[in-house]
Design a protein around this motif. Structure first.
Motif, PDB file in Angstrom:
ATOM      1  N   LEU A   1       0.877  -1.171   0.000  1.00 49.45           N
ATOM      2  CA  LEU A   1       0.000   0.000   0.000  1.00 49.45           C
ATOM      3  C   LEU A   1       0.910   1.216   0.000  1.00 49.45           C
ATOM      4  N   CYS A   2       0.794   2.056  -1.012  1.00 47.17           N
ATOM      5  CA  CYS A   2       1.658   3.234  -1.136  1.00 47.17           C
ATOM      6  C   CYS A   2       0.774   4.460  -1.315  1.00 47.17           C
ATOM      7  N   THR A   3       1.067   5.497  -0.567  1.00 46.78           N
ATOM      8  CA  THR A   3       0.326   6.746  -0.750  1.00 46.78           C
ATOM      9  C   THR A   3       1.315   7.910  -0.739  1.00 46.78           C
ATOM     10  N   THR A   4       0.885   9.017  -1.291  1.00 50.09           N
ATOM     11  CA  THR A   4       1.679  10.250  -1.221  1.00 50.09           C
ATOM     12  C   THR A   4       0.726  11.425  -1.128  1.00 50.09           C
ATOM     13  N   ASN A   5       1.155  12.478  -0.454  1.00 55.73           N
ATOM     14  CA  ASN A   5       0.357  13.690  -0.546  1.00 55.73           C
ATOM     15  C   ASN A   5       0.854  14.522  -1.725  1.00 55.73           C
ATOM     16  N   ALA A   6       0.207  15.627  -1.967  1.00 58.15           N
ATOM     17  CA  ALA A   6       0.501  16.461  -3.130  1.00 58.15           C
ATOM     18  C   ALA A   6       0.003  17.867  -2.797  1.00 58.15           C
ATOM     19  N   PRO A   7       0.546  18.872  -3.469  1.00 57.74           N
ATOM     20  CA  PRO A   7       0.096  20.241  -3.184  1.00 57.74           C
ATOM     21  C   PRO A   7      -1.405  20.381  -3.414  1.00 57.74           C
ATOM     22  N   PRO A   8      -2.054  21.263  -2.669  1.00 59.65           N
ATOM     23  CA  PRO A   8      -3.506  21.377  -2.736  1.00 59.65           C
ATOM     24  C   PRO A   8      -4.025  21.769  -4.109  1.00 59.65           C
ATOM     25  N   SER A   9      -4.944  20.980  -4.645  1.00 58.16           N
ATOM     26  CA  SER A   9      -5.596  21.313  -5.918  1.00 58.16           C
ATOM     27  C   SER A   9      -7.040  20.843  -5.904  1.00 58.16           C
ATOM     28  N   MET A  10      -7.469  20.238  -4.788  1.00 56.43           N
ATOM     29  CA  MET A  10      -8.795  19.625  -4.709  1.00 56.43           C
ATOM     30  C   MET A  10      -9.556  20.213  -3.516  1.00 56.43           C
ATOM     31  N   ALA A  11     -10.870  20.249  -3.649  1.00 52.96           N
ATOM     32  CA  ALA A  11     -11.727  20.646  -2.526  1.00 52.96           C
ATOM     33  C   ALA A  11     -11.970  19.438  -1.630  1.00 52.96           C
ATOM     34  N   VAL A  12     -12.260  19.677  -0.360  1.00 55.31           N
ATOM     35  CA  VAL A  12     -12.834  18.616   0.461  1.00 55.31           C
ATOM     36  C   VAL A  12     -14.355  18.700   0.349  1.00 55.31           C
ATOM     37  N   HIS A  13     -15.040  17.671   0.809  1.00 55.40           N
ATOM     38  CA  HIS A  13     -16.489  17.591   0.681  1.00 55.40           C
ATOM     39  C   HIS A  13     -17.150  18.820   1.308  1.00 55.40           C
TER      40      HIS A  13
ATOM     41  N   GLY B   1     -14.523  10.106  -1.403  1.00 47.77           N
ATOM     42  CA  GLY B   1     -13.209  10.467  -1.935  1.00 47.77           C
ATOM     43  C   GLY B   1     -12.529  11.508  -1.067  1.00 47.77           C
ATOM     44  N   SER B   2     -13.330  12.403  -0.506  1.00 47.64           N
ATOM     45  CA  SER B   2     -12.797  13.425   0.391  1.00 47.64           C
ATOM     46  C   SER B   2     -12.171  12.767   1.623  1.00 47.64           C
ATOM     47  N   ALA B   3     -12.869  11.793   2.184  1.00 46.27           N
ATOM     48  CA  ALA B   3     -12.347  11.076   3.355  1.00 46.27           C
ATOM     49  C   ALA B   3     -11.082  10.307   2.998  1.00 46.27           C
ATOM     50  N   LEU B   4     -11.079   9.662   1.845  1.00 45.95           N
ATOM     51  CA  LEU B   4      -9.875   8.934   1.419  1.00 45.95           C
ATOM     52  C   LEU B   4      -8.684   9.879   1.297  1.00 45.95           C
ATOM     53  N   ALA B   5      -8.906  11.052   0.688  1.00 47.38           N
ATOM     54  CA  ALA B   5      -7.805  12.013   0.513  1.00 47.38           C
ATOM     55  C   ALA B   5      -7.275  12.479   1.867  1.00 47.38           C
ATOM     56  N   ILE B   6      -8.182  12.675   2.821  1.00 45.22           N
ATOM     57  CA  ILE B   6      -7.759  13.104   4.159  1.00 45.22           C
ATOM     58  C   ILE B   6      -6.934  11.997   4.822  1.00 45.22           C
ATOM     59  N   MET B   7      -7.360  10.746   4.667  1.00 46.82           N
ATOM     60  CA  MET B   7      -6.611   9.626   5.252  1.00 46.82           C
ATOM     61  C   MET B   7      -5.218   9.520   4.621  1.00 46.82           C
ATOM     62  N   VAL B   8      -5.139   9.735   3.311  1.00 43.34           N
ATOM     63  CA  VAL B   8      -3.837   9.718   2.633  1.00 43.34           C
ATOM     64  C   VAL B   8      -2.939  10.833   3.178  1.00 43.34           C
ATOM     65  N   GLU B   9      -3.545  11.988   3.428  1.00 41.28           N
ATOM     66  CA  GLU B   9      -2.774  13.111   3.985  1.00 41.28           C
ATOM     67  C   GLU B   9      -2.224  12.749   5.361  1.00 41.28           C
ATOM     68  N   VAL B  10      -3.034  12.050   6.147  1.00 40.24           N
ATOM     69  CA  VAL B  10      -2.589  11.630   7.484  1.00 40.24           C
ATOM     70  C   VAL B  10      -1.407  10.665   7.373  1.00 40.24           C
TER      71      VAL B  10
ATOM     72  N   VAL C   1      -7.821  22.790  -0.936  1.00 36.69           N
ATOM     73  CA  VAL C   1      -7.195  22.701   0.388  1.00 36.69           C
ATOM     74  C   VAL C   1      -6.438  21.384   0.573  1.00 36.69           C
ATOM     75  N   ILE C   2      -6.529  20.489  -0.420  1.00 35.26           N
ATOM     76  CA  ILE C   2      -5.876  19.186  -0.277  1.00 35.26           C
ATOM     77  C   ILE C   2      -5.456  18.705  -1.668  1.00 35.26           C
ATOM     78  N   GLY C   3      -4.488  17.800  -1.714  1.00 37.36           N
ATOM     79  CA  GLY C   3      -4.043  17.267  -2.999  1.00 37.36           C
ATOM     80  C   GLY C   3      -4.996  16.209  -3.529  1.00 37.36           C
ATOM     81  N   THR C   4      -4.731  15.757  -4.737  1.00 44.31           N
ATOM     82  CA  THR C   4      -5.546  14.678  -5.311  1.00 44.31           C
ATOM     83  C   THR C   4      -4.981  13.334  -4.826  1.00 44.31           C
ATOM     84  N   ASN C   5      -4.315  13.397  -3.713  1.00 46.89           N
ATOM     85  CA  ASN C   5      -3.685  12.315  -2.945  1.00 46.89           C
ATOM     86  C   ASN C   5      -3.987  10.884  -3.401  1.00 46.89           C
ATOM     87  N   PRO C   6      -3.111  10.294  -4.193  1.00 49.01           N
ATOM     88  CA  PRO C   6      -3.394   8.966  -4.746  1.00 49.01           C
ATOM     89  C   PRO C   6      -3.198   7.818  -3.752  1.00 49.01           C
TER      90      PRO C   6
END
Lengths: 343, 343
Positions: free
Chosen positions: A137-149, A228-237, A155-160
């Motif tokens: 399982l690999c994740t990375t954050n990214a500079p903010p380009s996406m909205a949260v819900h 998707g918003s929750a997933l992106a937040i978890m990736v950021e964590v 305020v958050i990246g498209t965190n894959p």
């Protein structure tokens, strides 16, 4: 007119550019390998087109060409990796390998990378793990380009989220942004003045839009709304908050900020399937899923990563097309560095 | 007319039913606690309404009331748990606690459960981990009710992904099915003869439909197409394939099959954040995200799990409403077991 190149020619080109920009041979080979991996798999946005921006960041001094990557083993199954502001792939390969080594003795291992930069397609690392018999399982954050819900500003990246699973005939390789769509697709539609589907993005005033030009000035939306918003937040964590680097709105922009390091973070987890027969059971699952009746217009059920695996075979057999504008950018960077052009 | 009950009354009711159906007090308390957790958080579909089906499976002998759960430590960070065909929550609580214990010494720990049954809302286990200072990732497979990308028949479950993150003032608790929508919402719309949005489901012939009755006879779709499909497949690998139990199309149906054990599998991963200050940094992230400008009609940015936390506070203050039909079902099961009714 597009010109076709062999993956090997792209690889030699990338390596000579990165060496000329100050990297050692080993580092240049790793960074290039990650770009060519994406290119071969048809993800050109993460491919050889990234050479010029990488060189620019190296030459402006905002990213180090020869980082002193440090790995601190904080528990038997957990390592913290300081990327020393080098190219993302250099620390990421070391972190992934450390996670796999831990998995082989502990069952599971985690390596968290801080103070890094863009590390390319996550599928590179997941594939490296599955070739060693591990789930990753690999994740990375990214500079903010996406909205949260519920929001309308980036305020958050498209965190894959990327996962790899070793299988018998078919390994599974999922690599997905947590946005509805890659921002690159909106940029492309905007250039071509095409409409985009409802639900992809908001305009600058926070209104849903199908106008790609307006969407480009606005914000891309998370996939499936709150999910998707929750997933992106978890990736950021996992990628940013856990390792102690910067995160979310504090990350540096790859293309716009040449003063501040990006300070990207990555998360790598490897897991060694216990006992015998795991890969054969994955094959059984794949066989079951392929027996599904098909939707109209669908020729076959494909597993995660299978379209890209086919594309890679084609790339290796037939070579890789580069659009004119990308080829021109590569010529320019070669001239700047005083190395041979791609030809 | 809805009747309101205290969470405590629901808890005592569940426990006396399960003890009467053959469980010991400890097991009955765990299974009930999982149901009341969902009920308090507003997820009635995973709440006290599950008592009758659980009792039915216990009484028909297709699920064991007093399982002999076995935990095999196969590596320092990896345990395999045999649920012995008992109620899902009994093995799941032990597995989660084992994963947390491993995380505290190894940094990260995994417990994979095989030969289990439905284990209720995943948020129960993730919350249990975060209360012990650990990040948790919990998944479970489920009997097939969803299509994979490109397919039109149910070949996989709506396989949920749950994550918990300990925060300061706000902990994060994501709990999401990998389908566009819970199948229960289609069933409810069908009962009320309401339309459903495009993209939720296919009819029996594999055509997109907004007719809930047709959708109920068809199949629910994965969220975001290929992405949700890939996520569901990964959950199947972690929860089912990894532990060596059955998976996907071979899982027994909770409501229709009283001959065969369900043989559900679960996956629990716990991770201890290294160093100091993690929870404060989560608080910083939450603060950043809340500063987002709002979409029209949105009052505030809520974190994953926050709506449910508010609902729980309301449930504890004001009690929990049960619809008439659920109350009748609970009366019937009480009469069957010869225990006191709820009211």
């Amino acid at each position: 007119m597009e010109v076709r190149h062999s993956a090997e020619a792209l690889r030699r080109f990338g390596e000579r550019c990165f060496v000329a920009a100050g990297m050692d041979r080993e580092g240049a080979a790793i960074v290039t390998d990650v770009l060519v991996h994406a290119e071969e798999r048809g993800h050109a946005s993460h491919g050889i087109t990234r050479v010029p921006i990488t060189v620019k960041r190296l030459r402006t001094g905002v990213m180090k060409p020869r980082p002193d990557v440090k790995i601190e083993q904080v528990a038997p199954g957990m390592a913290l990796v300081d990327a020393d502001n080098g190219p993302g792939p250099i620390a990421s390969v070391r972190a992934l390998d450390a996670a796999v080594a831990m998995a082989k003795t502990q069952g599971v291992g985690v390596a968290v990378v801080a103070h890094s930069n863009h590390n390319g397609a996550g599928s590179y690392y997941a594939e490296r793990a599955l070739k060693q018999g591990c789930i990753a399982l690999c994740t990375t954050n990214a500079p903010p380009s996406m909205a949260v819900h519920g929001g309308r500003t980036p305020v958050i990246g498209t965190n894959p989220v990327t996962m790899g699973v070793p299988g018998g005939d078919v390994s599974l390789l999922m690599d997905m942004a947590t946005s509805v769509v890659a921002r690159g697709k909106i940029v492309e539609a905007s250039k071509r003045k095409e409409a985009i589907p409802q639900g992809w993005a908001l305009d600058r005033d926070g209104r849903p839009t199908t106008d790609a030009v307006a969407a480009e000035k606005g914000v891309v939306l998370p996939l499936a709304g709150a999910k998707g918003s929750a997933l992106a937040i978890m990736v950021e964590v996992l990628s940013g908050v856990l390792g102690g680097g910067r995160f979310a709105g504090d990350l540096g922009n790859l293309y716009q900020d040449f003063e501040t390091p990006q300070d990207i973070g990555h998360f790598f987890l490897a897991l060694k399937p216990p006992g015998e027969g795991f890969e054969a059971r994955v094959g059984t699952l794949v066989g079951q899923l392929r027996q599904s009746a098909l939707q109209e217009g669908v020729a076959e059920i494909l597993m995660p990563g299978e379209p890209e695996t086919r594309r890679r075979a084609q790339s290796l057999a037939e070579g890789i097309d580069l659009p004119d504008n990308v080829a021109r950018d590569l010529d320019a960077v070669a001239d700047l560095l005083g190395v041979a052009r791609l030809a």
